[in-house]
Design a protein around this motif. Structure first.
Motif, short mmCIF file in Angstrom:
data_model
loop_
_atom_site.label_atom_id
_atom_site.label_comp_id
_atom_site.label_asym_id
_atom_site.label_seq_id
_atom_site.Cartn_x
_atom_site.Cartn_y
_atom_site.Cartn_z
N VAL A 1 -2.48 10.88 -2.14
CA VAL A 1 -3.36 10.17 -3.08
C VAL A 1 -2.84 8.76 -3.32
CG1 VAL A 1 -4.14 12.31 -4.19
CG2 VAL A 1 -2.18 11.09 -5.13
N ASN A 2 -3.78 7.85 -3.60
CA ASN A 2 -3.42 6.47 -3.91
C ASN A 2 -3.24 6.30 -5.41
OD1 ASN A 2 -6.03 6.28 -4.98
ND2 ASN A 2 -6.82 5.05 -3.28
N GLU A 3 -3.03 5.07 -5.85
CA GLU A 3 -2.76 4.85 -7.28
C GLU A 3 -3.96 5.14 -8.17
OE1 GLU A 3 -3.25 -0.01 -6.97
OE2 GLU A 3 -1.45 0.85 -7.80
N GLN A 4 -5.17 5.21 -7.60
CA GLN A 4 -6.37 5.62 -8.36
C GLN A 4 -6.58 7.13 -8.31
OE1 GLN A 4 -6.81 2.96 -5.91
NE2 GLN A 4 -6.27 1.56 -7.55
N ASP A 5 -5.61 7.85 -7.75
CA ASP A 5 -5.67 9.30 -7.60
C ASP A 5 -6.79 9.75 -6.66
OD1 ASP A 5 -4.36 11.76 -8.23
OD2 ASP A 5 -6.07 12.31 -9.49
N GLU A 6 -7.17 8.89 -5.72
CA GLU A 6 -8.14 9.26 -4.69
C GLU A 6 -7.39 9.83 -3.49
OE1 GLU A 6 -11.34 5.64 -5.21
OE2 GLU A 6 -9.48 5.25 -4.12
N VAL A 7 -7.90 10.90 -2.92
CA VAL A 7 -7.29 11.45 -1.71
C VAL A 7 -7.56 10.49 -0.56
CG1 VAL A 7 -7.24 13.39 -0.10
CG2 VAL A 7 -7.58 13.82 -2.55
N MET B 1 0.82 -1.20 0.00
CA MET B 1 0.00 0.00 0.00
C MET B 1 0.87 1.27 0.00
SD MET B 1 -3.35 0.59 2.37
CE MET B 1 -4.02 -1.00 2.03
N ASP B 2 2.01 1.24 0.72
CA ASP B 2 2.86 2.42 0.80
C ASP B 2 3.51 2.80 -0.52
OD1 ASP B 2 2.43 2.79 3.50
OD2 ASP B 2 4.09 1.52 4.09
N ASP B 3 3.76 1.80 -1.38
CA ASP B 3 4.47 2.06 -2.62
C ASP B 3 3.64 2.83 -3.63
OD1 ASP B 3 6.66 0.73 -1.60
OD2 ASP B 3 6.00 -1.20 -2.40
N VAL B 4 2.34 2.87 -3.46
CA VAL B 4 1.47 3.46 -4.47
C VAL B 4 0.90 4.80 -4.04
CG1 VAL B 4 0.92 1.24 -5.51
CG2 VAL B 4 -0.50 2.12 -3.66
N ILE B 5 1.36 5.36 -2.94
CA ILE B 5 0.84 6.65 -2.52
C ILE B 5 1.78 7.76 -2.96
CG2 ILE B 5 -0.47 5.75 -0.56
CD1 ILE B 5 1.84 6.78 1.23
N ARG B 6 1.18 8.93 -3.18
CA ARG B 6 1.95 10.12 -3.55
C ARG B 6 1.54 11.27 -2.65
NH1 ARG B 6 0.50 12.26 -8.49
NH2 ARG B 6 -1.46 11.12 -8.37
N PHE B 7 2.50 12.10 -2.32
CA PHE B 7 2.24 13.32 -1.54
C PHE B 7 2.30 14.49 -2.51
CE2 PHE B 7 3.53 10.26 1.50
CZ PHE B 7 2.89 10.60 2.68
N ILE B 8 1.26 15.29 -2.52
CA ILE B 8 1.18 16.43 -3.42
C ILE B 8 1.00 17.69 -2.57
CG2 ILE B 8 -0.09 17.54 -5.30
CD1 ILE B 8 -1.08 14.68 -6.08
N VAL B 9 1.99 18.56 -2.59
CA VAL B 9 1.88 19.83 -1.86
C VAL B 9 0.89 20.70 -2.62
CG1 VAL B 9 3.12 21.87 -1.06
CG2 VAL B 9 4.22 19.61 -0.94
N CYS B 10 -0.07 21.25 -1.91
CA CYS B 10 -1.11 22.07 -2.54
C CYS B 10 -0.49 23.31 -3.16
CB CYS B 10 -2.18 22.46 -1.52
SG CYS B 10 -3.09 21.04 -0.86
N ALA B 11 -0.65 23.43 -4.48
CA ALA B 11 -0.03 24.53 -5.22
C ALA B 11 -0.99 25.22 -6.17
CB ALA B 11 1.18 24.01 -5.99
N ASN B 12 -2.21 24.69 -6.29
CA ASN B 12 -3.16 25.31 -7.21
C ASN B 12 -4.58 25.09 -6.70
OD1 ASN B 12 -4.08 22.69 -8.13
ND2 ASN B 12 -2.30 22.59 -9.49
#
Length: 171
Positions: free
Chosen positions: A56-62, A1-12
Protein backbone atom coordinates in the motif's frame (compact mmCIF):
# COMPACT_ATOMS: atom_id res chain seq x y z
CA UNK A 1 8.01 6.70 -3.89
CA UNK A 2 9.75 3.78 -2.12
CA UNK A 3 9.77 5.49 1.27
CA UNK A 4 5.99 5.67 1.50
CA UNK A 5 5.05 2.09 0.71
CA UNK A 6 4.17 -0.56 3.27
CA UNK A 7 4.01 -4.34 2.96
CA UNK A 8 1.13 -5.93 4.85
CA UNK A 9 1.04 -9.71 5.16
CA UNK A 10 -2.58 -10.83 4.78
CA UNK A 11 -3.78 -11.82 8.24
CA UNK A 12 -7.48 -11.01 8.31
CA UNK A 13 -10.57 -10.79 6.12
CA UNK A 14 -9.95 -7.15 5.22
CA UNK A 15 -6.40 -7.86 4.01
CA UNK A 16 -7.50 -10.89 1.98
CA UNK A 17 -10.41 -8.92 0.52
CA UNK A 18 -8.09 -6.12 -0.59
CA UNK A 19 -5.62 -8.66 -2.03
CA UNK A 20 -8.42 -10.44 -3.91
CA UNK A 21 -9.94 -7.22 -5.27
CA UNK A 22 -6.57 -6.04 -6.59
CA UNK A 23 -5.68 -9.45 -8.06
CA UNK A 24 -9.04 -9.84 -9.81
CA UNK A 25 -8.84 -6.30 -11.18
CA UNK A 26 -5.31 -6.75 -12.55
CA UNK A 27 -5.32 -10.48 -13.35
CA UNK A 28 -5.25 -9.97 -17.14
CA UNK A 29 -2.13 -7.81 -16.77
CA UNK A 30 -0.49 -10.66 -14.85
CA UNK A 31 -1.68 -13.44 -17.17
CA UNK A 32 -3.52 -12.43 -20.37
CA UNK A 33 -7.09 -13.79 -20.58
CA UNK A 34 -6.93 -15.14 -17.01
CA UNK A 35 -10.47 -15.86 -15.82
CA UNK A 36 -11.82 -14.60 -12.51
CA UNK A 37 -12.52 -18.19 -11.42
CA UNK A 38 -8.82 -19.11 -11.65
CA UNK A 39 -7.75 -15.94 -9.83
CA UNK A 40 -10.15 -16.84 -7.00
CA UNK A 41 -8.83 -20.41 -6.99
CA UNK A 42 -5.28 -18.99 -6.68
CA UNK A 43 -6.33 -16.84 -3.71
CA UNK A 44 -7.84 -19.87 -1.98
CA UNK A 45 -4.53 -21.73 -2.43
CA UNK A 46 -2.49 -18.78 -1.14
CA UNK A 47 -4.75 -18.68 1.94
CA UNK A 48 -4.57 -22.42 2.65
CA UNK A 49 -1.11 -23.36 1.36
CA UNK A 50 1.00 -20.23 1.70
CA UNK A 51 0.90 -16.52 2.33
CA UNK A 52 0.22 -13.27 0.51
CA UNK A 53 0.89 -9.59 1.02
CA UNK A 54 -0.55 -6.35 -0.19
CA UNK A 55 1.62 -3.33 -0.85
CA UNK A 56 0.00 0.00 0.00
CA UNK A 57 1.04 3.60 -0.63
CA UNK A 58 0.80 6.52 1.78
CA UNK A 59 -2.91 6.96 0.87
CA UNK A 60 -3.46 3.32 1.90
CA UNK A 61 -4.24 2.33 -1.70
CA UNK A 62 -3.15 -1.14 -2.79
CA UNK A 63 -0.44 -0.69 -5.42
CA UNK A 64 0.88 -4.25 -5.57
CA UNK A 65 0.59 -7.83 -4.38
CA UNK A 66 2.86 -10.81 -3.85
CA UNK A 67 2.31 -14.40 -2.74
CA UNK A 68 3.66 -17.94 -2.46
CA UNK A 69 2.55 -21.45 -1.67
CA UNK A 70 4.45 -24.24 0.06
CA UNK A 71 4.50 -27.40 -2.01
CA UNK A 72 3.73 -28.20 -5.62
CA UNK A 73 0.09 -27.89 -6.72
CA UNK A 74 0.42 -30.83 -9.11
CA UNK A 75 1.44 -33.04 -6.16
CA UNK A 76 -1.24 -31.87 -3.72
CA UNK A 77 1.08 -29.42 -1.93
CA UNK A 78 2.86 -32.30 -0.19
CA UNK A 79 6.45 -31.11 -0.71
CA UNK A 80 6.57 -28.28 1.82
CA UNK A 81 10.34 -27.96 1.34
CA UNK A 82 9.57 -26.21 -1.99
CA UNK A 83 8.12 -22.70 -2.05
CA UNK A 84 6.51 -21.55 -5.29
CA UNK A 85 6.11 -17.82 -5.84
CA UNK A 86 2.61 -16.85 -6.92
CA UNK A 87 1.39 -14.24 -9.34
CA UNK A 88 2.63 -10.81 -8.31
CA UNK A 89 1.74 -7.45 -9.75
CA UNK A 90 2.63 -3.80 -9.20
CA UNK A 91 0.98 -0.73 -10.67
CA UNK A 92 3.06 0.69 -13.47
CA UNK A 93 4.28 3.79 -11.65
CA UNK A 94 5.89 1.54 -9.00
CA UNK A 95 7.66 -0.88 -11.33
CA UNK A 96 10.91 1.01 -11.75
CA UNK A 97 11.32 1.45 -8.02
CA UNK A 98 12.90 -0.79 -5.41
CA UNK A 99 9.43 -2.09 -4.56
CA UNK A 100 9.84 -5.21 -6.70
CA UNK A 101 13.07 -6.29 -5.04
CA UNK A 102 11.68 -5.31 -1.62
CA UNK A 103 8.71 -7.54 -2.41
CA UNK A 104 11.07 -10.44 -3.11
CA UNK A 105 12.77 -9.74 0.24
CA UNK A 106 9.45 -9.79 2.10
CA UNK A 107 8.53 -13.06 0.38
CA UNK A 108 11.90 -14.55 1.41
CA UNK A 109 11.27 -13.55 5.04
CA UNK A 110 7.74 -14.96 4.96
CA UNK A 111 8.86 -18.24 3.34
CA UNK A 112 11.43 -18.77 6.09
CA UNK A 113 8.86 -17.84 8.73
CA UNK A 114 6.25 -20.21 7.26
CA UNK A 115 8.65 -23.15 7.01
CA UNK A 116 12.32 -22.92 8.03
CA UNK A 117 12.89 -26.26 6.25
CA UNK A 118 12.26 -24.83 2.78
CA UNK A 119 15.18 -25.82 0.53
CA UNK A 120 14.07 -24.59 -2.90
CA UNK A 121 12.21 -21.66 -4.41
CA UNK A 122 10.44 -22.04 -7.75
CA UNK A 123 9.50 -19.00 -9.75
CA UNK A 124 7.07 -19.31 -12.65
CA UNK A 125 6.87 -16.50 -15.20
CA UNK A 126 5.52 -15.95 -18.66
CA UNK A 127 8.08 -16.83 -21.33
CA UNK A 128 7.27 -13.57 -23.14
CA UNK A 129 8.00 -11.35 -20.10
CA UNK A 130 11.56 -10.31 -20.90
CA UNK A 131 11.98 -8.30 -17.66
CA UNK A 132 11.12 -11.10 -15.22
CA UNK A 133 13.01 -13.71 -17.23
CA UNK A 134 16.18 -11.55 -17.18
CA UNK A 135 15.78 -10.92 -13.45
CA UNK A 136 15.12 -14.53 -12.50
CA UNK A 137 18.05 -15.77 -14.63
CA UNK A 138 20.31 -13.73 -12.32
CA UNK A 139 19.39 -15.84 -9.30
CA UNK A 140 17.96 -19.08 -10.67
CA UNK A 141 18.21 -21.59 -13.48
CA UNK A 142 15.37 -22.49 -15.78
CA UNK A 143 14.07 -25.87 -14.67
CA UNK A 144 11.61 -26.32 -17.55
CA UNK A 145 9.03 -24.60 -19.72
CA UNK A 146 5.44 -25.69 -20.10
CA UNK A 147 2.60 -24.73 -22.35
CA UNK A 148 -0.56 -23.51 -20.70
CA UNK A 149 -3.86 -22.07 -21.85
CA UNK A 150 -2.19 -18.69 -21.30
CA UNK A 151 1.05 -19.21 -23.23
CA UNK A 152 4.40 -20.73 -22.37
CA UNK A 153 5.46 -20.53 -18.73
CA UNK A 154 9.11 -20.77 -17.68
CA UNK A 155 9.73 -22.32 -14.28
CA UNK A 156 12.93 -21.19 -12.57
CA UNK A 157 14.46 -22.88 -9.54
CA UNK A 158 17.02 -21.82 -6.98
CA UNK A 159 18.12 -22.99 -3.56
CA UNK A 160 16.52 -20.89 -0.82
CA UNK A 161 19.93 -19.63 0.36
CA UNK A 162 20.72 -18.35 -3.16
CA UNK A 163 17.33 -16.61 -3.33
CA UNK A 164 17.87 -15.00 0.07
CA UNK A 165 21.43 -14.01 -0.84
CA UNK A 166 20.23 -12.35 -4.05
CA UNK A 167 17.53 -10.43 -2.17
CA UNK A 168 19.95 -9.35 0.57
CA UNK A 169 22.35 -7.79 -1.97
CA UNK A 170 19.86 -4.95 -2.34
CA UNK A 171 19.30 -4.09 1.33
Amino acid sequence: MDDVIRFIVCANTRHWSRFTDFYVEHRASVVPNYPVSLALFDVKNYMKQGRAAIIVNEQDEVVGIGSFVLGLAEEGYQHKEIAVLGNSYFKEEYRNTRMFIRGLQVLAEQIQNANPQVQEVRIPTSAVNAYTNRLYQKMARKLYSMDSNFGTINIYTTPIHTYIGFCNRFR
